[in-house]
Design a protein around this motif. Structure first.
Motif, PDB file in Angstrom:
ATOM      1  N   ILE A  11     108.622  44.938  94.483  1.00 50.66           N
ATOM      2  CA  ILE A  11     110.109  45.009  94.992  1.00 50.66           C
ATOM      3  C   ILE A  11     110.937  45.083  93.631  1.00 50.66           C
ATOM      4  O   ILE A  11     111.405  44.873  92.803  1.00 50.66           O
ATOM      5  CB  ILE A  11     110.388  43.792  95.954  1.00 50.66           C
ATOM      6  CG1 ILE A  11     108.752  43.541  96.763  1.00 50.66           C
ATOM      7  CG2 ILE A  11     111.658  43.205  96.126  1.00 50.66           C
ATOM      8  CD1 ILE A  11     108.530  42.206  97.268  1.00 50.66           C
ATOM      9  N   LYS A  12     111.981  46.222  93.749  1.00 51.99           N
ATOM     10  CA  LYS A  12     113.594  45.866  93.311  1.00 51.99           C
ATOM     11  C   LYS A  12     114.465  45.224  93.726  1.00 51.99           C
ATOM     12  O   LYS A  12     114.628  44.558  95.332  1.00 51.99           O
ATOM     13  CB  LYS A  12     113.668  47.743  93.991  1.00 51.99           C
ATOM     14  CG  LYS A  12     113.296  48.897  93.579  1.00 51.99           C
ATOM     15  CD  LYS A  12     112.654  49.038  92.098  1.00 51.99           C
ATOM     16  CE  LYS A  12     111.688  49.852  91.244  1.00 51.99           C
ATOM     17  NZ  LYS A  12     110.799  50.871  93.044  1.00 51.99           N
ATOM     18  N   SER A  13     115.143  44.304  93.033  1.00 54.70           N
ATOM     19  CA  SER A  13     116.185  43.422  93.022  1.00 54.70           C
ATOM     20  C   SER A  13     117.286  43.631  92.103  1.00 54.70           C
ATOM     21  O   SER A  13     117.342  45.502  91.426  1.00 54.70           O
ATOM     22  CB  SER A  13     115.344  42.446  92.881  1.00 54.70           C
ATOM     23  OG  SER A  13     116.152  41.608  92.722  1.00 54.70           O
ATOM     24  N   TYR A  14     117.995  42.902  92.035  1.00 53.97           N
ATOM     25  CA  TYR A  14     119.052  43.093  91.264  1.00 53.97           C
ATOM     26  C   TYR A  14     119.281  42.402  89.733  1.00 53.97           C
ATOM     27  O   TYR A  14     119.533  41.152  90.357  1.00 53.97           O
ATOM     28  CB  TYR A  14     120.697  43.131  91.991  1.00 53.97           C
ATOM     29  CG  TYR A  14     120.397  44.574  92.462  1.00 53.97           C
ATOM     30  CD1 TYR A  14     121.196  45.866  92.072  1.00 53.97           C
ATOM     31  CD2 TYR A  14     119.652  44.570  93.811  1.00 53.97           C
ATOM     32  CE1 TYR A  14     121.097  46.805  93.477  1.00 53.97           C
ATOM     33  CE2 TYR A  14     120.288  45.875  94.967  1.00 53.97           C
ATOM     34  CZ  TYR A  14     120.061  46.362  94.731  1.00 53.97           C
ATOM     35  OH  TYR A  14     120.340  48.096  95.116  1.00 53.97           O
ATOM     36  N   VAL A  15     119.899  43.241  88.802  1.00 58.16           N
ATOM     37  CA  VAL A  15     120.093  41.969  87.733  1.00 58.16           C
ATOM     38  C   VAL A  15     121.925  42.515  87.083  1.00 58.16           C
ATOM     39  O   VAL A  15     121.499  44.010  86.724  1.00 58.16           O
ATOM     40  CB  VAL A  15     119.229  42.093  86.835  1.00 58.16           C
ATOM     41  CG1 VAL A  15     119.772  40.830  85.338  1.00 58.16           C
ATOM     42  CG2 VAL A  15     117.972  41.504  87.210  1.00 58.16           C
ATOM     43  N   LYS A  16     122.513  41.669  87.319  1.00 55.00           N
ATOM     44  CA  LYS A  16     123.806  42.129  87.026  1.00 55.00           C
ATOM     45  C   LYS A  16     124.795  43.568  87.563  1.00 55.00           C
ATOM     46  O   LYS A  16     125.631  44.554  87.147  1.00 55.00           O
ATOM     47  CB  LYS A  16     123.923  41.853  85.121  1.00 55.00           C
ATOM     48  CG  LYS A  16     123.878  40.817  84.849  1.00 55.00           C
ATOM     49  CD  LYS A  16     123.984  41.329  82.686  1.00 55.00           C
ATOM     50  CE  LYS A  16     123.567  39.513  82.193  1.00 55.00           C
ATOM     51  NZ  LYS A  16     123.938  39.622  81.173  1.00 55.00           N
ATOM     52  N   GLY A  17     123.955  43.611  88.727  1.00 56.16           N
ATOM     53  CA  GLY A  17     124.602  44.584  89.179  1.00 56.16           C
ATOM     54  C   GLY A  17     123.958  45.606  89.077  1.00 56.16           C
ATOM     55  O   GLY A  17     123.875  46.826  90.162  1.00 56.16           O
ATOM     56  N   GLU A  18     122.535  45.753  88.596  1.00 53.47           N
ATOM     57  CA  GLU A  18     121.759  47.017  88.351  1.00 53.47           C
ATOM     58  C   GLU A  18     120.825  46.961  88.695  1.00 53.47           C
ATOM     59  O   GLU A  18     119.842  45.668  89.099  1.00 53.47           O
ATOM     60  CB  GLU A  18     121.528  47.229  86.441  1.00 53.47           C
ATOM     61  CG  GLU A  18     120.858  48.343  86.314  1.00 53.47           C
ATOM     62  CD  GLU A  18     120.059  48.518  85.082  1.00 53.47           C
ATOM     63  OE1 GLU A  18     119.348  49.514  84.298  1.00 53.47           O
ATOM     64  OE2 GLU A  18     120.485  47.989  83.814  1.00 53.47           O
TER      65      GLU A  18
END
Length: 297
Positions: free
Chosen positions: A235-242
Motif C-alpha cells: 500500500i502506498k501512503s504519504y510522508v511529508k507530502g510525498e
C-alpha cells in the motif's frame, strides 16, 4: 528507534561508545568509519558512503562530549552539529562502536504498528480495571486503572488498554492493538493491529484495522478504514507530502490529532488525514487529506 536490550547493556558497559547497525542501503543514513571496533570518523548521508555501518543514534559519553561541542564552530545551518563533535572527539579519545543486534527505525507513522508487534508480544497481561461478566479476554490483555470492559466485548491479546477507558459492549479488539488513556470503543466496533492515542472515541459500527489514530479524534457511526488492496499489492501512503511505498500489504489510515469523521465515512488504505480535519457524512477519504480539502461524497 527500537534497539535490543543486550546491545544497550553492552553500549552502557563500554565507556565512550556509539551504536551502529549494518544496513543494506547505507545511502539513507550517516555512517561510521571504524578501525578494529573503534570510531575513526562519522560521514553524513551521501550517495557513496564509505561503509554500511549506519549511525543508530544512541550514544554513551562522559562530559568530554560537551567540551567537543563547545570547541566546534556553528554549521552552515547555524547549529552545533553532533557529527562534527563526534569527529573531533574521535581524534582525542578512543570511542567504541557497538553493533546492535536489532534496530527498528521509527520515522514513518506506520512504523508504530511494527513497534507494537514487537513490544506487545512480550507483554504479560495485568487487569487493574473492571471486567464485566460476559466479556471474553483471550491471551495477554492489560487493562489500566479506572477502565472498564463491558459485557459482550471479545478481546484477543496481546492488547494493551490504558487508564479510564470505556470498552464495549459487544466490540471486537484483535491482537497487537495499543489503546491509550480515556479512549472509548463502543458497540459493534472492530479494532485490529492499531494504535489509538489519548481521548479518541470510536463510538459504534466502525472498523479500524492496521491504523494509527491520533489524540482527540471522533469517529462518526459507520466509519470504515479499509486496509487492503483488491490486488494484494503493498500500500502506498504519504510522508511529508510525498507518496511512498509503505512496504505493508495491510495498512489503514494514518490519522492526525482532533480529526472528526462524519457518519458512514469510507477511508481508503494508506490514507493520511491531517490534524483538525472535519469530515461530512458519507464522505470518501483517500490519499492525502488536508484540513482545507472538502470531503467528497
Amino acid at each position: 528507534m527500537l534497539p535490543d536490550e543486550p546491545s544497550l547493556l553492552a553500549l552502557a558497559s563500554r565507556g565512550p561508545a556509539v551504536s551502529a547497525i549494518q544496513v543494506a542501503d547505507p545511502r539513507r543514513y550517516g555512517v561510521f568509519v571504524g578501525d578494529g571496533g573503534r570510531l575513526k570518523s562519522v560521514v553524513e548521508k551521501s550517495e557513496s558512503p564509505p561503509s554500511n555501518l549506519a549511525n543508530a543514534g544512541i550514544y554513551h559519553f562522559g562530559t568530554s562530549i560537551f567540551d567537543a561541542l563547545r570547541a566546534i564552530p556553528l554549521s552552515e545551518r547555524g547549529e552545533y552539529e553532533l557529527t562534527d563533535a563526534l569527529n573531533l572527539l574521535a581524534g582525542r579519545e578512543s570511542i567504541a562502536i557497538v553493533e546492535l543486534s536489532r534496530w527498528m527505525e521509527i520515522g514513518r507513522p506506520w512504523d508504530i504498528l511494527a513497534a507494537n508487534e514487537i513490544l506487545l508480544k512480550d507483554q504479560v497481561g495485568q487487569i487493574l480495571g473492571k471486567v464485566e461478566s460476559g466479556a471474553t479476554l483471550k491471551g495477554d490483555v492489560s487493562l489500566g486503572r479506572g477502565s472498564i470492559i463491558r459485557s459482550g466485548a471479545y478481546i484477543e491479546g496481546p492488547v494493551l488498554i490504558g487508564e479510564d477507558c470505556d470498552i464495549g459492549p459487544n466490540c471486537f479488539i484483535r491482537p497487537t492493538t495499543c489503546i491509550a488513556d480515556r479512549v472509548r470503543i463502543g458497540n459493534a466496533v472492530e479494532v485490529k493491529n492499531s494504535a489509538i492515542m489519548n481521548d479518541s472515541k470510536i463510538g459504534h459500527l466502525s472498523y479500524v484495522g492496521d491504523s494509527v489514530i491520533g489524540e482527540g479524534c471522533n469517529f462518526g457511526a459507520g466509519t470504515v478504514c479499509s486496509n487492503l488492496r483488491h490486488d494484494g499489492k503493498s500500500i502506498k501512503s504519504y510522508v511529508k507530502g510525498e507518496r511512498v511505498d509503505s512496504g505493508r500489504r495491510k495498512l489503514g489510515v494514518m490519522m492526525g490529532d482532533h480529526v472528526m469523521t462524519g457518519i458512514n465515512t469510507s477511508i481508503y488504505p494508506g490514507t493520511v488525514i491531517e490534524p483538525g480535519f472535519q469530515g461530512l457524512p458519507a464522505a470518501v477519504l483517500k490519499k492525502l487529506v488536508s484540513v482545507s480539502q472538502p470531503a467528497k461524497k
